[in-house]
Design an enzyme around this catalytic site. Structure first.
Site, PDB file in Angstrom:
ATOM      1  N   TYR A 154      30.146 -12.104 -98.618  1.00  0.00           N
ATOM      2  CA  TYR A 154      30.251 -11.149 -99.741  1.00  0.00           C
ATOM      3  C   TYR A 154      28.886 -10.967-100.411  1.00  0.00           C
ATOM      4  O   TYR A 154      28.591  -9.901-100.973  1.00  0.00           O
ATOM      5  CB  TYR A 154      31.328 -11.608-100.731  1.00  0.00           C
ATOM      6  CG  TYR A 154      31.857 -10.500-101.610  1.00  0.00           C
ATOM      7  CD1 TYR A 154      32.428  -9.359-101.072  1.00  0.00           C
ATOM      8  CD2 TYR A 154      31.780 -10.602-102.997  1.00  0.00           C
ATOM      9  CE1 TYR A 154      32.912  -8.341-101.881  1.00  0.00           C
ATOM     10  CE2 TYR A 154      32.270  -9.585-103.820  1.00  0.00           C
ATOM     11  CZ  TYR A 154      32.829  -8.467-103.246  1.00  0.00           C
ATOM     12  OH  TYR A 154      33.312  -7.460-104.059  1.00  0.00           O
ATOM     13  N   LYS A 161      29.226  -7.929-108.641  1.00  0.00           N
ATOM     14  CA  LYS A 161      30.527  -8.047-109.338  1.00  0.00           C
ATOM     15  C   LYS A 161      30.412  -8.985-110.545  1.00  0.00           C
ATOM     16  O   LYS A 161      31.105  -8.783-111.548  1.00  0.00           O
ATOM     17  CB  LYS A 161      31.613  -8.548-108.382  1.00  0.00           C
ATOM     18  CG  LYS A 161      32.020  -7.548-107.316  1.00  0.00           C
ATOM     19  CD  LYS A 161      32.581  -6.258-107.900  1.00  0.00           C
ATOM     20  CE  LYS A 161      33.204  -5.368-106.856  1.00  0.00           C
ATOM     21  NZ  LYS A 161      33.510  -4.020-107.371  1.00  0.00           N
ATOM     22  N   LEU A 193      38.098   1.269 -96.677  1.00  0.00           N
ATOM     23  CA  LEU A 193      36.840   1.681 -96.041  1.00  0.00           C
ATOM     24  C   LEU A 193      35.697   0.742 -96.454  1.00  0.00           C
ATOM     25  O   LEU A 193      34.968   0.213 -95.614  1.00  0.00           O
ATOM     26  CB  LEU A 193      36.530   3.107 -96.504  1.00  0.00           C
ATOM     27  CG  LEU A 193      35.889   4.061 -95.514  1.00  0.00           C
ATOM     28  CD1 LEU A 193      36.747   4.183 -94.261  1.00  0.00           C
ATOM     29  CD2 LEU A 193      35.743   5.434 -96.182  1.00  0.00           C
TER      30      LEU A 193
HETATM   31  P1  NAP Z   1      37.034   2.497-100.913  1.00  0.00           P
HETATM   32  O1  NAP Z   1      38.353   3.106-100.675  1.00  0.00           O
HETATM   33  O2  NAP Z   1      36.025   2.600 -99.828  1.00  0.00           O
HETATM   34  O3  NAP Z   1      36.461   3.022-102.301  1.00  0.00           O
HETATM   35  C1  NAP Z   1      35.120   2.815-102.690  1.00  0.00           C
HETATM   36  C2  NAP Z   1      34.691   4.093-103.350  1.00  0.00           C
HETATM   37  O4  NAP Z   1      33.381   3.953-103.935  1.00  0.00           O
HETATM   38  C3  NAP Z   1      34.610   5.257-102.364  1.00  0.00           C
HETATM   39  O5  NAP Z   1      35.298   6.355-102.867  1.00  0.00           O
HETATM   40  C4  NAP Z   1      33.126   5.504-102.298  1.00  0.00           C
HETATM   41  O6  NAP Z   1      32.734   6.776-101.908  1.00  0.00           O
HETATM   42  C5  NAP Z   1      32.743   5.202-103.724  1.00  0.00           C
HETATM   43  N1  NAP Z   1      31.292   5.181-103.895  1.00  0.00           N
HETATM   44  C6  NAP Z   1      30.382   4.423-103.233  1.00  0.00           C
HETATM   45  N2  NAP Z   1      29.140   4.758-103.629  1.00  0.00           N
HETATM   46  C7  NAP Z   1      29.281   5.755-104.553  1.00  0.00           C
HETATM   47  C8  NAP Z   1      28.383   6.518-105.339  1.00  0.00           C
HETATM   48  N3  NAP Z   1      27.054   6.334-105.269  1.00  0.00           N
HETATM   49  N4  NAP Z   1      28.893   7.463-106.175  1.00  0.00           N
HETATM   50  C9  NAP Z   1      30.217   7.675-106.283  1.00  0.00           C
HETATM   51  N5  NAP Z   1      31.117   6.980-105.577  1.00  0.00           N
HETATM   52  C10 NAP Z   1      30.652   6.031-104.718  1.00  0.00           C
HETATM   53  O7  NAP Z   1      37.175   0.914-101.178  1.00  0.00           O
HETATM   54  P2  NAP Z   1      38.041   0.060-102.213  1.00  0.00           P
HETATM   55  O8  NAP Z   1      38.160  -1.276-101.588  1.00  0.00           O
HETATM   56  O9  NAP Z   1      39.244   0.785-102.636  1.00  0.00           O
HETATM   57  O10 NAP Z   1      37.024  -0.106-103.447  1.00  0.00           O
HETATM   58  C11 NAP Z   1      37.362   0.235-104.797  1.00  0.00           C
HETATM   59  C12 NAP Z   1      36.871  -0.863-105.736  1.00  0.00           C
HETATM   60  O11 NAP Z   1      37.686  -2.015-105.560  1.00  0.00           O
HETATM   61  C13 NAP Z   1      35.433  -1.300-105.499  1.00  0.00           C
HETATM   62  O12 NAP Z   1      34.815  -1.576-106.728  1.00  0.00           O
HETATM   63  C14 NAP Z   1      35.629  -2.595-104.715  1.00  0.00           C
HETATM   64  O13 NAP Z   1      34.517  -3.452-104.803  1.00  0.00           O
HETATM   65  C15 NAP Z   1      36.839  -3.142-105.446  1.00  0.00           C
HETATM   66  N6  NAP Z   1      37.581  -4.213-104.775  1.00  0.00           N
HETATM   67  C16 NAP Z   1      37.977  -4.065-103.494  1.00  0.00           C
HETATM   68  C17 NAP Z   1      38.696  -5.091-102.877  1.00  0.00           C
HETATM   69  C18 NAP Z   1      39.140  -4.961-101.450  1.00  0.00           C
HETATM   70  O14 NAP Z   1      39.477  -5.997-100.837  1.00  0.00           O
HETATM   71  N7  NAP Z   1      39.191  -3.777-100.888  1.00  0.00           N
HETATM   72  C19 NAP Z   1      39.016  -6.263-103.581  1.00  0.00           C
HETATM   73  C20 NAP Z   1      38.604  -6.373-104.901  1.00  0.00           C
HETATM   74  C21 NAP Z   1      37.886  -5.345-105.507  1.00  0.00           C
HETATM   75  P3  NAP Z   1      31.887   6.890-100.489  1.00  0.00           P
HETATM   76  O15 NAP Z   1      32.878   6.609 -99.400  1.00  0.00           O
HETATM   77  O16 NAP Z   1      31.317   8.230-100.495  1.00  0.00           O
HETATM   78  O17 NAP Z   1      30.818   5.845-100.495  1.00  0.00           O
END
Ligand code: NAP
Length: 263
Positions: A154, A161, A193
């Protein structure tokens, strides 16, 4: 309690596997008026498809690392929607070449980009949308256990984070006197993603299921439900909190012996 009459914006829906979509779906079902921000034309096409059953949602293009974009979307939102009762920050990014192996080689530009997109953007979005926010507004960010404990691979995202969680507390302190709340959900691993960029992520999900007291994978519904609580008036006395939605994983030091490779 319904979200009828509440209006807000969600950042971070990339597709229907996104955590942000789990949150959006719950809020839409509860009657909220939800606007969305996407990062580029490709993601707008995804959003258009996902939102077929929810016509009329406002969509705004915004790369959060560009300050002018952030200011522009906040101005457009203010003119077109007006009040902001909730804002969801579900955005994270780090160069995936450094989401594997050791943390030590992380170069400065990779570190700063992860911090900028994944942590600082919560500050710039909150500041830009503040003129549309009033007493009762709730801001929510998404974080992960890798901020406080080492989770292999990570790396720089864990550091970002940690900053994000600290930002939640400082913003909650600043904005509390105006009745604006700021919280985060620390979610268990969900296959999205962004998550697929983390090396060995599939194994992380399997290990989570073996060790978490609930022995199940964290779902968009789990997170959507908790987000609904934090974004609605049900949680009107809650701010500056990091709420775990991880089946209890964070509380376990040593789980079932069968989950470990014993020599
Ligand atoms: P996700 O579906 O890939 O969403 C991440 C989003 O961030 C995408 O829409 C992405 O757009 C956007 N993003 C990245 N760079 C950006 C920028 N410069 N400007 C605007 N948008 C931007 O993944 P997700 O897992 O749902 O992530 C959502 C949140 O949950 C994140 O903060 C992640 O760290 C957190 N989280 C995830 C998990 C997990 O296991 N999945 C666990 C805990 C917390 P692009 O595709 O264009 O980059």
């Amino acid at each position: 309690m319904s979200m009828k009459g509440k209006k807000g914006i969600i950042f971070g829906v990339a597709n229907d596997h996104s955590i942000a979509w789990g949150i959006a779906k719950k809020l839409l079902e509860e009657g909220a008026e939800v606007a969305f921000s996407y990062n580029g034309e490709r993601l707008k096409r995804n959003l258009d498809k996902i939102l077929q059953n929810y016509p009329g949602c406002k969509l705004y293009d915004c790369d959060v690392s560009v300050e002018e974009n952030v200011l522009k979307v906040a101005e457009q939102y203010k003119a077109e929607v007006g009040q902001c009762d909730f804002l969801v920050h579900a955005i994270g990014f780090a160069n995936k070449d450094y989401l594997k192996g050791a943390f030590l080689p992380t170069p400065k530009d990779v570190f700063l980009q992860a911090m900028d997109v994944s942590a600082y953007s919560l500050v710039s979005l909150t500041r830009a949308f503040k003129p549309s926010m009033a007493k009762g507004c709730s801001i929510l960010a998404l974080t992960y256990l890798g901020s406080e404990k080492v989770v292999q691979n990570y790396n720089v995202m864990g550091v970002a984070k940690a900053a994000l969680e600290s930002i939640v507390r400082y913003l909650a302190y600043d904005l509390g006197k105006e009745g604006i709340r700021v919280n985060a959900i620390s979610a268990g691993p969900v296959t999205t993603l962004a998550a697929r960029g983390i090396s060995d992520f599939t194994d992380l999900v399997k290990i989570h299921r073996k060790i978490a007291p609930l022995h199940e994978t964290t779902t968009l519904e789990h997170i959507g439900g908790a987000a609904y609580f934090l974004l609605s008036d049900l949680s009107s006395g809650v701010t500056s909190e990091i709420m775990y939605v991880d089946g209890g994983y964070n509380t376990v030091a040593v789980g079932p012996m069968a989950a470990y490779d014993k020599e």
